[in-house]
Enzyme design. Structure first.
Site, mmCIF file in Angstrom:
data_model
loop_
_atom_site.group_PDB
_atom_site.id
_atom_site.type_symbol
_atom_site.label_atom_id
_atom_site.label_comp_id
_atom_site.label_asym_id
_atom_site.label_seq_id
_atom_site.Cartn_x
_atom_site.Cartn_y
_atom_site.Cartn_z
ATOM 1 N N ASP A 120 46.628 39.785 33.946
ATOM 2 C CA ASP A 120 47.474 38.771 34.587
ATOM 3 C C ASP A 120 48.479 38.272 33.547
ATOM 4 O OD1 ASP A 120 48.567 36.367 35.539
ATOM 5 O OD2 ASP A 120 46.674 35.258 35.312
ATOM 6 N N VAL A 121 49.723 38.742 33.670
ATOM 7 C CA VAL A 121 50.770 38.238 32.788
ATOM 8 C C VAL A 121 51.414 37.046 33.497
ATOM 9 C CG1 VAL A 121 52.924 38.770 31.583
ATOM 10 C CG2 VAL A 121 51.160 40.526 31.808
ATOM 11 N N THR A 162 53.202 31.623 31.052
ATOM 12 C CA THR A 162 52.903 31.109 29.724
ATOM 13 C C THR A 162 51.896 31.972 28.980
ATOM 14 O OG1 THR A 162 53.123 28.941 30.755
ATOM 15 C CG2 THR A 162 52.407 28.974 28.467
ATOM 16 N N ARG A 163 50.835 32.355 29.665
ATOM 17 C CA ARG A 163 49.745 33.059 28.988
ATOM 18 C C ARG A 163 49.469 34.397 29.661
ATOM 19 N NH1 ARG A 163 44.579 29.426 28.513
ATOM 20 N NH2 ARG A 163 44.902 28.941 30.721
ATOM 21 N N LYS A 198 46.262 36.910 30.564
ATOM 22 C CA LYS A 198 44.801 36.907 30.645
ATOM 23 C C LYS A 198 44.305 38.276 31.085
ATOM 24 C CE LYS A 198 46.358 33.247 32.172
ATOM 25 N NZ LYS A 198 46.847 32.329 33.198
ATOM 26 N N GLY A 212 56.645 35.841 44.534
ATOM 27 C CA GLY A 212 56.027 36.087 43.224
ATOM 28 C C GLY A 212 54.822 37.017 43.323
ATOM 29 N N ILE A 213 54.739 37.948 42.376
ATOM 30 C CA ILE A 213 53.629 38.908 42.378
ATOM 31 C C ILE A 213 52.293 38.167 42.255
ATOM 32 C CG2 ILE A 213 52.564 40.834 41.107
ATOM 33 C CD1 ILE A 213 55.088 41.680 42.624
ATOM 34 N N ASP A 214 52.264 37.069 41.475
ATOM 35 C CA ASP A 214 51.006 36.310 41.339
ATOM 36 C C ASP A 214 50.582 35.711 42.684
ATOM 37 O OD1 ASP A 214 53.218 34.576 41.227
ATOM 38 O OD2 ASP A 214 52.448 33.394 39.547
ATOM 39 N N ARG A 215 51.539 35.251 43.461
ATOM 40 C CA ARG A 215 51.220 34.678 44.769
ATOM 41 C C ARG A 215 50.712 35.763 45.720
ATOM 42 N NH1 ARG A 215 56.207 31.193 46.733
ATOM 43 N NH2 ARG A 215 54.618 30.319 48.119
HETATM 44 N N1 LIG Z 1 43.420 27.149 26.599
HETATM 45 C C1 LIG Z 1 44.567 26.807 27.181
HETATM 46 N N2 LIG Z 1 45.746 27.253 26.676
HETATM 47 C C2 LIG Z 1 46.913 26.930 27.264
HETATM 48 N N3 LIG Z 1 47.013 26.190 28.362
HETATM 49 C C3 LIG Z 1 45.874 25.725 28.890
HETATM 50 C C4 LIG Z 1 44.608 26.015 28.348
HETATM 51 N N4 LIG Z 1 43.658 25.438 29.119
HETATM 52 C C5 LIG Z 1 44.304 24.795 30.088
HETATM 53 N N5 LIG Z 1 45.630 24.951 29.954
HETATM 54 C C6 LIG Z 1 46.620 24.367 30.849
HETATM 55 O O1 LIG Z 1 47.027 25.385 31.723
HETATM 56 C C7 LIG Z 1 48.402 25.276 32.014
HETATM 57 C C8 LIG Z 1 48.929 26.657 32.098
HETATM 58 O O2 LIG Z 1 48.232 27.243 33.159
HETATM 59 P P1 LIG Z 1 48.054 28.808 33.270
HETATM 60 O O3 LIG Z 1 47.350 29.340 32.099
HETATM 61 O O4 LIG Z 1 47.474 29.045 34.609
HETATM 62 O O5 LIG Z 1 49.587 29.171 33.199
HETATM 63 P P2 LIG Z 1 50.269 30.552 33.048
HETATM 64 O O6 LIG Z 1 49.674 31.406 32.000
HETATM 65 O O7 LIG Z 1 51.711 30.298 32.943
HETATM 66 O O8 LIG Z 1 49.926 31.186 34.360
HETATM 67 P P3 LIG Z 1 50.805 31.038 35.632
HETATM 68 O O9 LIG Z 1 52.115 31.618 35.293
HETATM 69 O O10 LIG Z 1 50.035 31.887 36.581
HETATM 70 O O11 LIG Z 1 50.836 29.624 35.998
HETATM 71 C C9 LIG Z 1 49.029 24.449 30.920
HETATM 72 O O12 LIG Z 1 49.760 23.431 31.549
HETATM 73 C C10 LIG Z 1 47.853 23.838 30.156
HETATM 74 O O13 LIG Z 1 47.836 22.436 30.301
HETATM 75 C C1 LIG Z 2 56.539 30.503 41.365
HETATM 76 C C2 LIG Z 2 56.104 31.380 40.212
HETATM 77 C C3 LIG Z 2 57.012 31.154 39.011
HETATM 78 C C4 LIG Z 2 54.667 30.943 39.852
HETATM 79 O O1 LIG Z 2 54.160 31.698 38.814
HETATM 80 C C5 LIG Z 2 56.086 32.880 40.634
HETATM 81 O O2 LIG Z 2 55.256 33.062 41.723
HETATM 82 C C6 LIG Z 2 57.460 33.380 40.971
HETATM 83 O O3 LIG Z 2 58.222 33.731 40.103
HETATM 84 N N1 LIG Z 2 57.799 33.414 42.295
HETATM 85 C C7 LIG Z 2 59.045 33.887 42.803
HETATM 86 C C8 LIG Z 2 59.550 33.027 43.912
HETATM 87 C C9 LIG Z 2 58.680 32.996 45.148
HETATM 88 O O4 LIG Z 2 57.458 33.140 45.073
HETATM 89 O O5 LIG Z 2 59.242 32.842 46.249
HETATM 90 K K LIG Z 3 50.963 29.320 38.626
#
Ligand SMILES: Nc1ncnc2c1ncn2[C@@H]1O[C@H](COP(=O)(O)OP(=O)(O)OP(=O)(O)O)[C@@H](O)[C@H]1O
Ligand SMILES: CC(C)(CO)[C@@H](O)C(=O)NCCC(=O)O
Ligand SMILES: [K+]
Length: 244
Positions: A6-7, A10-11, A13, A94-97
């Site tokens: 899962d890209v 932010t992170r 996984k 969004g692909i995640d959705r």
């Molecule tokens: N270990 C951690 N590292 C970073 N962020 C964390 C951690 N644990 C909880 N969080 C929280 O998670 C939020 C980020 O969520 P998540 O990891 O789902 O985001 P993401 O990697 O961008 O994924 P997505 O793009 O799907 O939202 C941050 O706002 C932070 O407060």
């Molecule tokens: C909304 C985000 C940024 C959440 O990760 C992602 O799902 C995305 O880039 N979506 C594209 C726009 C849409 O879902 O309609």
């Molecule tokens: K999200």
């Protein structure tokens, strides 16, 4: 072995499944992704399947490297899905959705489902009991709310997530905390209530990096699973392979 990647925004996984059980969860970044996965599959004799969901910037080079490590399925807008996508702009969804909606459809059959992903953004996705997906909502995540208050004003400090605060903040810091945290909770409750009016037996799934913070603070009963996107990738992989 099935490796789910899962890209996020932010992170990045990774979940490693063996014999349908989760063996390992890894939080990494796109630079270290290949090295981390190579370590996981060292000495593995059987075939390695990889399924990838990306809303971030993953280089073409990394994707080519993933193809060398195993049979790669990249989720795209053309992927075979367990629900009917009725979004009016399906190629911008969004692909995640898409993956979350697939996971909710497969894990909770024959019911109305609302998936809430509280990460960088907060996304709401509704899939009805006939497996039709119409859409949902996108709003700024908790981190983004703190950051934008600081970025776009002269006087507001950068706060970070802390315990819940009273509605009436009596200082700058507690006013921001009330606005962000009470605001997010009120927003999420309002979305759940909206869909519960349509079906009181609605299944609500809460995921994302902020789900653990939120789960005990919401009054509705929900399934909280911070790794639901990874689990959804695993379920979607099974769905694709068994319908091949
Ligand atoms: N270990 C951690 N590292 C970073 N962020 C964390 C951690 N644990 C909880 N969080 C929280 O998670 C939020 C980020 O969520 P998540 O990891 O789902 O985001 P993401 O990697 O961008 O994924 P997505 O793009 O799907 O939202 C941050 O706002 C932070 O407060
Ligand atoms: C909304 C985000 C940024 C959440 O990760 C992602 O799902 C995305 O880039 N979506 C594209 C726009 C849409 O879902 O309609
Ligand atoms: K999200």
């Amino acid at each position: 072995m099935i490796i789910c990647i899962d890209v996020g925004n932010t992170r990045t996984k990774v979940a490693v499944y063996e014999n349908s059980t989760l063996q390992q969860l890894i939080i990494t970044n796109n630079e270290k992704l290949i090295k981390n996965i190579s370590k996981q599959i060292q000495g593995i004799e059987n075939c390695v399947d990889i399924i990838l969901s990306s809303v971030g910037d993953l280089s073409l080079e990394t994707i080519e490297d993933l193809k060398k490590l195993g049979n790669l399925i990249t989720v795209t807008h053309e992927t075979f899905l367990p629900f009917k996508n009725l979004y009016s702009t399906p190629t911008t969804l969004g692909i995640d959705r898409i993956v979350l909606a697939a996971g909710a459809t497969l894990k909770y059959p024959n019911q109305n489902r609302l998936v809430i992903d509280a990460g960088t953004c907060i996304t709401y996705d509704f899939i009805n009991s006939s497996n039709q997906y119409h859409g949902g909502a996108i709003s700024p995540g908790i981190g983004l709310r703190y950051k934008s208050l600081n970025d776009y004003t002269a006087n507001l400090p950068l706060e970070k997530i802390s315990e819940l605060h009273p509605f009436v903040g009596n200082s700058t810091a507690t006013s921001i905390q009330s606005g962000v945290l009470n605001g997010v909770i009120a927003e999420i409750e309002a979305f759940i209530d909206h869909f519960k009016h349509l079906d009181e037996n609605l299944t609500v799934i809460l995921t994302g990096g902020n789900s653990e913070f939120l789960v005990n603070r919401l009054k509705n009963s929900i399934f909280a699973n911070p790794n639901f996107l990874l689990e959804s990738l695993f379920l979607l992989h099974q769905h694709i392979v068994s319908n091949d």
